[in-house]
Design a protein around this motif. Structure first.
Motif, PDB file in Angstrom:
ATOM      1  N   ASP A 100      32.121  32.356  40.570  1.00 45.48           N
ATOM      2  CA  ASP A 100      31.080  33.326  40.262  1.00 45.48           C
ATOM      3  C   ASP A 100      30.455  33.721  41.597  1.00 45.48           C
ATOM      4  O   ASP A 100      29.811  32.894  42.248  1.00 45.48           O
ATOM      5  CB  ASP A 100      30.016  32.740  39.331  1.00 45.48           C
ATOM      6  CG  ASP A 100      30.537  32.542  37.917  1.00 45.48           C
ATOM      7  OD1 ASP A 100      31.633  33.043  37.617  1.00 45.48           O
ATOM      8  OD2 ASP A 100      29.844  31.904  37.117  1.00 45.48           O
ATOM      9  N   ILE A 101      30.641  34.976  41.990  1.00 42.52           N
ATOM     10  CA  ILE A 101      30.196  35.480  43.282  1.00 42.52           C
ATOM     11  C   ILE A 101      28.888  36.251  43.095  1.00 42.52           C
ATOM     12  O   ILE A 101      28.780  37.102  42.207  1.00 42.52           O
ATOM     13  CB  ILE A 101      31.251  36.410  43.913  1.00 42.52           C
ATOM     14  CG1 ILE A 101      32.634  35.752  43.914  1.00 42.52           C
ATOM     15  CG2 ILE A 101      30.833  36.845  45.302  1.00 42.52           C
ATOM     16  CD1 ILE A 101      32.711  34.489  44.700  1.00 42.52           C
ATOM     17  N   SER A 102      27.915  35.971  43.938  1.00 44.10           N
ATOM     18  CA  SER A 102      26.615  36.638  43.875  1.00 44.10           C
ATOM     19  C   SER A 102      26.754  38.101  44.285  1.00 44.10           C
ATOM     20  O   SER A 102      27.367  38.418  45.295  1.00 44.10           O
ATOM     21  CB  SER A 102      25.622  35.941  44.799  1.00 44.10           C
ATOM     22  OG  SER A 102      24.435  36.688  44.895  1.00 44.10           O
ATOM     23  N   ARG A 103      26.169  38.977  43.503  1.00 45.14           N
ATOM     24  CA  ARG A 103      26.180  40.403  43.849  1.00 45.14           C
ATOM     25  C   ARG A 103      25.197  40.709  44.983  1.00 45.14           C
ATOM     26  O   ARG A 103      25.307  41.735  45.629  1.00 45.14           O
ATOM     27  CB  ARG A 103      25.829  41.246  42.638  1.00 45.14           C
ATOM     28  CG  ARG A 103      26.884  41.233  41.562  1.00 45.14           C
ATOM     29  CD  ARG A 103      26.581  42.276  40.490  1.00 45.14           C
ATOM     30  NE  ARG A 103      27.502  42.167  39.381  1.00 45.14           N
ATOM     31  CZ  ARG A 103      28.684  42.768  39.327  1.00 45.14           C
ATOM     32  NH1 ARG A 103      29.077  43.502  40.340  1.00 45.14           N
ATOM     33  NH2 ARG A 103      29.462  42.628  38.286  1.00 45.14           N
ATOM     34  N   ALA A 104      24.255  39.806  45.226  1.00 42.91           N
ATOM     35  CA  ALA A 104      23.244  40.041  46.263  1.00 42.91           C
ATOM     36  C   ALA A 104      23.811  39.853  47.661  1.00 42.91           C
ATOM     37  O   ALA A 104      23.631  40.700  48.530  1.00 42.91           O
ATOM     38  CB  ALA A 104      22.051  39.120  46.055  1.00 42.91           C
ATOM     39  N   ASP A 105      24.496  38.734  47.896  1.00 44.75           N
ATOM     40  CA  ASP A 105      24.959  38.457  49.255  1.00 44.75           C
ATOM     41  C   ASP A 105      26.422  38.065  49.354  1.00 44.75           C
ATOM     42  O   ASP A 105      26.905  37.772  50.440  1.00 44.75           O
ATOM     43  CB  ASP A 105      24.093  37.376  49.894  1.00 44.75           C
ATOM     44  CG  ASP A 105      24.113  36.069  49.127  1.00 44.75           C
ATOM     45  OD1 ASP A 105      24.809  35.985  48.100  1.00 44.75           O
ATOM     46  OD2 ASP A 105      23.419  35.129  49.550  1.00 44.75           O
ATOM     47  N   GLY A 106      27.140  38.048  48.257  1.00 49.08           N
ATOM     48  CA  GLY A 106      28.565  37.748  48.295  1.00 49.08           C
ATOM     49  C   GLY A 106      28.903  36.278  48.433  1.00 49.08           C
ATOM     50  O   GLY A 106      30.055  35.925  48.655  1.00 49.08           O
ATOM     51  N   SER A 107      27.922  35.408  48.289  1.00 48.30           N
ATOM     52  CA  SER A 107      28.194  33.972  48.381  1.00 48.30           C
ATOM     53  C   SER A 107      28.663  33.440  47.031  1.00 48.30           C
ATOM     54  O   SER A 107      28.435  34.043  45.989  1.00 48.30           O
ATOM     55  CB  SER A 107      26.940  33.224  48.838  1.00 48.30           C
ATOM     56  OG  SER A 107      25.925  33.350  47.873  1.00 48.30           O
ATOM     57  N   VAL A 108      29.315  32.294  47.072  1.00 45.05           N
ATOM     58  CA  VAL A 108      29.802  31.664  45.846  1.00 45.05           C
ATOM     59  C   VAL A 108      28.649  30.914  45.192  1.00 45.05           C
ATOM     60  O   VAL A 108      28.043  30.036  45.798  1.00 45.05           O
ATOM     61  CB  VAL A 108      30.970  30.704  46.147  1.00 45.05           C
ATOM     62  CG1 VAL A 108      31.460  30.049  44.868  1.00 45.05           C
ATOM     63  CG2 VAL A 108      32.103  31.434  46.837  1.00 45.05           C
ATOM     64  N   ALA A 109      28.321  31.287  43.948  1.00 43.66           N
ATOM     65  CA  ALA A 109      27.225  30.654  43.227  1.00 43.66           C
ATOM     66  C   ALA A 109      27.723  29.471  42.386  1.00 43.66           C
ATOM     67  O   ALA A 109      27.095  28.414  42.364  1.00 43.66           O
ATOM     68  CB  ALA A 109      26.513  31.664  42.343  1.00 43.66           C
ATOM     69  N   TYR A 110      28.830  29.655  41.699  1.00 42.50           N
ATOM     70  CA  TYR A 110      29.387  28.610  40.839  1.00 42.50           C
ATOM     71  C   TYR A 110      30.897  28.556  41.037  1.00 42.50           C
ATOM     72  O   TYR A 110      31.535  29.567  41.311  1.00 42.50           O
ATOM     73  CB  TYR A 110      29.117  28.897  39.351  1.00 42.50           C
ATOM     74  CG  TYR A 110      27.678  28.999  38.983  1.00 42.50           C
ATOM     75  CD1 TYR A 110      26.909  27.856  38.785  1.00 42.50           C
ATOM     76  CD2 TYR A 110      27.074  30.232  38.807  1.00 42.50           C
ATOM     77  CE1 TYR A 110      25.577  27.946  38.439  1.00 42.50           C
ATOM     78  CE2 TYR A 110      25.741  30.333  38.456  1.00 42.50           C
ATOM     79  CZ  TYR A 110      25.002  29.190  38.272  1.00 42.50           C
ATOM     80  OH  TYR A 110      23.682  29.281  37.930  1.00 42.50           O
ATOM     81  N   LEU A 111      31.442  27.373  40.845  1.00 46.76           N
ATOM     82  CA  LEU A 111      32.884  27.176  40.860  1.00 46.76           C
ATOM     83  C   LEU A 111      33.246  26.457  39.577  1.00 46.76           C
ATOM     84  O   LEU A 111      32.654  25.411  39.266  1.00 46.76           O
ATOM     85  CB  LEU A 111      33.301  26.346  42.072  1.00 46.76           C
ATOM     86  CG  LEU A 111      34.784  26.052  42.189  1.00 46.76           C
ATOM     87  CD1 LEU A 111      35.228  26.248  43.623  1.00 46.76           C
ATOM     88  CD2 LEU A 111      35.097  24.653  41.740  1.00 46.76           C
ATOM     89  N   SER A 112      34.173  27.014  38.821  1.00 40.97           N
ATOM     90  CA  SER A 112      34.634  26.393  37.580  1.00 40.97           C
ATOM     91  C   SER A 112      36.089  25.990  37.749  1.00 40.97           C
ATOM     92  O   SER A 112      36.923  26.803  38.162  1.00 40.97           O
ATOM     93  CB  SER A 112      34.531  27.378  36.409  1.00 40.97           C
ATOM     94  OG  SER A 112      33.219  27.862  36.283  1.00 40.97           O
ATOM     95  N   ALA A 113      36.368  24.739  37.416  1.00 39.33           N
ATOM     96  CA  ALA A 113      37.744  24.250  37.505  1.00 39.33           C
ATOM     97  C   ALA A 113      37.927  23.117  36.519  1.00 39.33           C
ATOM     98  O   ALA A 113      37.145  22.174  36.504  1.00 39.33           O
ATOM     99  CB  ALA A 113      38.051  23.756  38.917  1.00 39.33           C
ATOM    100  N   GLY A 114      38.953  23.225  35.705  1.00 40.16           N
ATOM    101  CA  GLY A 114      39.291  22.144  34.789  1.00 40.16           C
ATOM    102  C   GLY A 114      38.182  21.767  33.829  1.00 40.16           C
ATOM    103  O   GLY A 114      38.002  20.605  33.530  1.00 40.16           O
ATOM    104  N   GLY A 115      37.383  22.700  33.371  1.00 37.90           N
ATOM    105  CA  GLY A 115      36.325  22.428  32.420  1.00 37.90           C
ATOM    106  C   GLY A 115      34.999  22.040  33.053  1.00 37.90           C
ATOM    107  O   GLY A 115      33.992  21.948  32.366  1.00 37.90           O
TER     108      GLY A 115
END
Length: 175
Positions: A100-115
């Motif tokens: 999940d990439i932030s629309r404000a600054d392009g940083s990664v907000a969340y990472l989802s993997a394997g549940g």
């Protein structure tokens, strides 16, 4: 130099100092509000897979056993390098992930993997404490300026307005 001329010079210098302190403290408040707004900005999803994974020793808060996880994620047209002290980032190369990439600054907000979901956003405690401290300091500066009768309350409010108007400009121009 006479006393009245000295007083006028002192008032001008003090007025400038109060305006500059207002500028700095207002800038801190604006910058921290911007950080909080960026933290909770809307996100968009990107699918990718882990390209590389590294572990490294990263002493955090006196904990010598903390291990940082650094992964590189290939998401088609963009590559994301993510580093955090979180066991949720212990992912093997080839693992599919959703970012999940932030629309404000392009940083990664969340990472989802394997549940599982890893929250990679910065905390809120430090910005909130800095906002509170800056507002208390700003109030103390104006209370002291009016209380000491160094110059009239109208000039104090003029300095406040000047600082409040210039602070966002300085923050967003990033001087």
């Amino acid at each position: 130099m006479t006393v009245s001329r000295f007083t006028r010079v002192l008032r001008r210098v003090f007025f400038t100092a109060v305006a500059l302190v207002s500028l700095v403290l207002g800038g801190v408040v604006c910058l921290m509000c911007q950080a909080l707004a960026g933290r909770d900005a809307p996100t968009y999803r990107v699918e990718g897979h882990v390209v590389s994974h590294e572990r490294g020793a990263l002493p955090v808060g006196g904990d010598e056993d903390a291990v940082s996880q650094t992964i590189a994620v290939d998401a088609g047209s963009h590559r994301y390098d993510i580093t955090a002290v979180d066991p949720g980032l212990d992912l093997p190369p080839g693992q599919p992930v959703i970012l999940d990439i932030s629309r404000a600054d392009g940083s990664v907000a969340y990472l989802s993997a394997g549940g599982g979901v890893v929250d990679l956003r910065s905390g809120v405690v430090r910005p909130v404490l800095l906002i509170f401290a800056a507002l208390v300091a700003l109030g103390a500066v104006y209370f002291g300026a009016v209380r000491l009768h160094v110059y009239p309350p109208v000039a104090t409010w003029l300095a406040l307005v000047l600082g409040a108007l210039l602070a966002p400009v300085v923050v967003f121009v990033r001087v």
